[in-house]
Design a protein around this motif. Structure first.
Motif, PDB file in Angstrom:
ATOM      1  N   ALA B  17       0.833  -1.208   0.000  1.00 52.67           N
ATOM      2  CA  ALA B  17       0.000   0.000   0.000  1.00 52.67           C
ATOM      3  C   ALA B  17       0.869   1.259   0.000  1.00 52.67           C
ATOM      4  O   ALA B  17       0.596   2.228  -0.707  1.00 52.67           O
ATOM      5  CB  ALA B  17      -0.920   0.000   1.219  1.00 52.67           C
ATOM      6  N   MET B  18       1.944   1.233   0.770  1.00 53.20           N
ATOM      7  CA  MET B  18       2.843   2.373   0.845  1.00 53.20           C
ATOM      8  C   MET B  18       3.386   2.730  -0.531  1.00 53.20           C
ATOM      9  O   MET B  18       3.617   3.895  -0.840  1.00 53.20           O
ATOM     10  CB  MET B  18       4.011   2.064   1.780  1.00 53.20           C
ATOM     11  CG  MET B  18       3.647   2.012   3.248  1.00 53.20           C
ATOM     12  SD  MET B  18       3.114   3.608   3.876  1.00 53.20           S
ATOM     13  CE  MET B  18       4.610   4.577   3.655  1.00 53.20           C
ATOM     14  N   ILE B  20       1.887   2.632  -3.315  1.00 49.85           N
ATOM     15  CA  ILE B  20       0.899   3.406  -4.060  1.00 49.85           C
ATOM     16  C   ILE B  20       0.763   4.815  -3.505  1.00 49.85           C
ATOM     17  O   ILE B  20       0.538   5.773  -4.228  1.00 49.85           O
ATOM     18  CB  ILE B  20      -0.453   2.672  -4.032  1.00 49.85           C
ATOM     19  CG1 ILE B  20      -0.363   1.426  -4.902  1.00 49.85           C
ATOM     20  CG2 ILE B  20      -1.583   3.589  -4.494  1.00 49.85           C
ATOM     21  CD1 ILE B  20      -1.634   0.661  -5.018  1.00 49.85           C
ATOM     22  N   ILE B  21       0.958   4.927  -2.203  1.00 51.13           N
ATOM     23  CA  ILE B  21       0.834   6.207  -1.528  1.00 51.13           C
ATOM     24  C   ILE B  21       2.122   7.017  -1.633  1.00 51.13           C
ATOM     25  O   ILE B  21       2.155   8.201  -1.300  1.00 51.13           O
ATOM     26  CB  ILE B  21       0.506   5.966  -0.038  1.00 51.13           C
ATOM     27  CG1 ILE B  21      -0.864   5.337   0.097  1.00 51.13           C
ATOM     28  CG2 ILE B  21       0.541   7.237   0.756  1.00 51.13           C
ATOM     29  CD1 ILE B  21      -1.187   5.025   1.530  1.00 51.13           C
ATOM     30  N   VAL B  27      -1.199  11.447  -0.374  1.00 46.82           N
ATOM     31  CA  VAL B  27      -2.217  11.312   0.677  1.00 46.82           C
ATOM     32  C   VAL B  27      -3.059  12.582   0.765  1.00 46.82           C
ATOM     33  O   VAL B  27      -4.265  12.528   1.020  1.00 46.82           O
ATOM     34  CB  VAL B  27      -1.602  10.989   2.053  1.00 46.82           C
ATOM     35  CG1 VAL B  27      -0.905   9.650   2.032  1.00 46.82           C
ATOM     36  CG2 VAL B  27      -0.688  12.086   2.533  1.00 46.82           C
ATOM     37  N   TRP B  31      -6.990  13.144   0.388  1.00 46.04           N
ATOM     38  CA  TRP B  31      -7.666  13.706   1.538  1.00 46.04           C
ATOM     39  C   TRP B  31      -8.521  14.915   1.181  1.00 46.04           C
ATOM     40  O   TRP B  31      -9.630  15.079   1.720  1.00 46.04           O
ATOM     41  CB  TRP B  31      -6.619  14.096   2.588  1.00 46.04           C
ATOM     42  CG  TRP B  31      -7.174  14.757   3.780  1.00 46.04           C
ATOM     43  CD1 TRP B  31      -7.920  14.190   4.768  1.00 46.04           C
ATOM     44  CD2 TRP B  31      -7.047  16.134   4.110  1.00 46.04           C
ATOM     45  NE1 TRP B  31      -8.241  15.116   5.699  1.00 46.04           N
ATOM     46  CE2 TRP B  31      -7.725  16.333   5.324  1.00 46.04           C
ATOM     47  CE3 TRP B  31      -6.413  17.222   3.510  1.00 46.04           C
ATOM     48  CZ2 TRP B  31      -7.801  17.582   5.931  1.00 46.04           C
ATOM     49  CZ3 TRP B  31      -6.476  18.448   4.121  1.00 46.04           C
ATOM     50  CH2 TRP B  31      -7.175  18.618   5.317  1.00 46.04           C
ATOM     51  N   VAL B  68      -6.964   4.246  -7.988  1.00 40.92           N
ATOM     52  CA  VAL B  68      -7.611   4.841  -6.821  1.00 40.92           C
ATOM     53  C   VAL B  68      -8.272   6.174  -7.164  1.00 40.92           C
ATOM     54  O   VAL B  68      -9.072   6.686  -6.395  1.00 40.92           O
ATOM     55  CB  VAL B  68      -6.611   5.037  -5.662  1.00 40.92           C
ATOM     56  CG1 VAL B  68      -6.144   3.696  -5.141  1.00 40.92           C
ATOM     57  CG2 VAL B  68      -5.434   5.877  -6.092  1.00 40.92           C
ATOM     58  N   SER B  88     -12.170   1.878  -4.778  1.00 37.45           N
ATOM     59  CA  SER B  88     -10.914   1.479  -4.149  1.00 37.45           C
ATOM     60  C   SER B  88     -10.256   2.655  -3.428  1.00 37.45           C
ATOM     61  O   SER B  88      -9.728   2.507  -2.320  1.00 37.45           O
ATOM     62  CB  SER B  88      -9.967   0.930  -5.214  1.00 37.45           C
ATOM     63  OG  SER B  88      -8.736   0.556  -4.660  1.00 37.45           O
ATOM     64  N   GLN B  91     -11.989   3.416  -0.209  1.00 37.26           N
ATOM     65  CA  GLN B  91     -11.628   2.435   0.819  1.00 37.26           C
ATOM     66  C   GLN B  91     -10.218   2.682   1.332  1.00 37.26           C
ATOM     67  O   GLN B  91      -9.944   2.518   2.522  1.00 37.26           O
ATOM     68  CB  GLN B  91     -11.752   1.022   0.250  1.00 37.26           C
ATOM     69  CG  GLN B  91     -13.197   0.629   0.000  1.00 37.26           C
ATOM     70  CD  GLN B  91     -13.323  -0.647  -0.815  1.00 37.26           C
ATOM     71  OE1 GLN B  91     -12.333  -1.170  -1.317  1.00 37.26           O
ATOM     72  NE2 GLN B  91     -14.547  -1.141  -0.962  1.00 37.26           N
ATOM     73  N   LEU B  92      -9.343   3.107   0.423  1.00 40.10           N
ATOM     74  CA  LEU B  92      -7.996   3.462   0.846  1.00 40.10           C
ATOM     75  C   LEU B  92      -8.046   4.621   1.827  1.00 40.10           C
ATOM     76  O   LEU B  92      -7.369   4.632   2.860  1.00 40.10           O
ATOM     77  CB  LEU B  92      -7.150   3.840  -0.373  1.00 40.10           C
ATOM     78  CG  LEU B  92      -5.754   4.397  -0.107  1.00 40.10           C
ATOM     79  CD1 LEU B  92      -4.934   3.456   0.760  1.00 40.10           C
ATOM     80  CD2 LEU B  92      -5.032   4.682  -1.420  1.00 40.10           C
ATOM     81  N   ALA B  95      -9.018   3.388   5.072  1.00 41.91           N
ATOM     82  CA  ALA B  95      -7.935   2.623   5.691  1.00 41.91           C
ATOM     83  C   ALA B  95      -6.875   3.548   6.267  1.00 41.91           C
ATOM     84  O   ALA B  95      -6.079   3.152   7.121  1.00 41.91           O
ATOM     85  CB  ALA B  95      -7.307   1.670   4.673  1.00 41.91           C
ATOM     86  N   LEU B  96      -6.854   4.795   5.799  1.00 41.11           N
ATOM     87  CA  LEU B  96      -5.855   5.749   6.278  1.00 41.11           C
ATOM     88  C   LEU B  96      -6.298   6.488   7.542  1.00 41.11           C
ATOM     89  O   LEU B  96      -5.487   7.157   8.187  1.00 41.11           O
ATOM     90  CB  LEU B  96      -5.536   6.770   5.183  1.00 41.11           C
ATOM     91  CG  LEU B  96      -4.637   6.268   4.050  1.00 41.11           C
ATOM     92  CD1 LEU B  96      -4.581   7.284   2.919  1.00 41.11           C
ATOM     93  CD2 LEU B  96      -3.234   5.990   4.577  1.00 41.11           C
ATOM     94  N   PRO B  98      -7.161   5.528  10.675  1.00 40.57           N
ATOM     95  CA  PRO B  98      -6.440   5.254  11.927  1.00 40.57           C
ATOM     96  C   PRO B  98      -5.041   5.871  11.928  1.00 40.57           C
ATOM     97  O   PRO B  98      -4.592   6.381  12.954  1.00 40.57           O
ATOM     98  CB  PRO B  98      -6.353   3.722  11.955  1.00 40.57           C
ATOM     99  CG  PRO B  98      -7.478   3.264  11.103  1.00 40.57           C
ATOM    100  CD  PRO B  98      -7.619   4.290  10.018  1.00 40.57           C
ATOM    101  N   LEU B  99      -4.381   5.826  10.782  1.00 42.85           N
ATOM    102  CA  LEU B  99      -3.060   6.432  10.680  1.00 42.85           C
ATOM    103  C   LEU B  99      -3.142   7.937  10.927  1.00 42.85           C
ATOM    104  O   LEU B  99      -2.271   8.526  11.575  1.00 42.85           O
ATOM    105  CB  LEU B  99      -2.462   6.148   9.297  1.00 42.85           C
ATOM    106  CG  LEU B  99      -0.995   6.513   9.116  1.00 42.85           C
ATOM    107  CD1 LEU B  99      -0.122   5.744  10.094  1.00 42.85           C
ATOM    108  CD2 LEU B  99      -0.549   6.275   7.687  1.00 42.85           C
TER     109      LEU B  99
END
Lengths: 115, 115
Positions: B17-18, B20-21, B27, B31, B68, B88, B91-92, B95-96, B98-99
DNA sequence: CCGCATCCCCCTGGATACTG
DNA sequence: CAGTATCCAGGGGGATGCGG
């Protein structure tokens, strides 16, 4: 560099966190110790195929400066150094779990792998 | 580059995943659109202080190639292009979260900010 | 308005060799 | 075993300018 290398330049909590994770091997360094939460230098090196000692040491020092990894040096012969995830590091690891699930599903295609 | 640029080199879902980010503005690009999930080029540029058009366009194209972000071009004068998060991508984004929480607590020190 | 083309700089990270 | 010390290449990304 203390916590974060781009002070005051963050748009959101996510890229603030990304700043700490930024480094080719850092998420793997956090991931390898796993539940145990602790690991020796040589063990890390063996479990990160391709990393060089210089780079591994550098990334560990940055993670230490950022307060997610604790370095414990034992005065023995031969030398022994234990790297342990701090409370903050463990929580960071947990915060990365959803991202890991996403990566498995969308990049690796649902292949079996930890996290 | 299709989904992921380091085929077969991932230790875990997280660094997949990292990959892709990976990119200074990615990010933030994910966002900015927020709940709405869609945004124009110029709007993105204005809300990302310091990004250049070249880099923004490049990162958008990579995110598009990674599935994405969806790029919708409208045949109008003046030109209009809408960038939308795919399923996707949404959802990404989730998933971010919590981070992002972790980053706010451990880096920004609990300052008020979205996510 | 939405980009692409060029040029260029810096910094990460790799290779290699050496030390306590 | 657990690192430093050098040297060096590659590429991401910033600055600037032009095009549809």
């Amino acid at each position: 560099m203390p916590v974060g290398r781009r002070p005051g330049a963050y748009l959101c909590g996510t890229d603030a966190a990304m700043d700490i994770i930024d480094g080719k091997w850092k998420v793997s360094i956090l991931w390898v110790p796993g539940e145990r939460g602790t690991c020796r230098f040589g063990e890390l090196r063996r479990r990160l195929p391709g990393v060089t000692e210089k780079v591994l040491a550098a990334q560990l020092r940055e993670l230490e400066a950022d307060g997610v990894v604790h370095r414990e040096e034992y005065d023995e012969v031969p030398p022994r150094v234990e790297y342990t995830l701090t409370r903050s590091g463990l929580q960071l690891n947990e915060a990365l779990e959803p991202l890991g699930s996403w990566g498995r599903r969308h990049v690796l295609g649902g292949a079996p792998a930890p996290r």
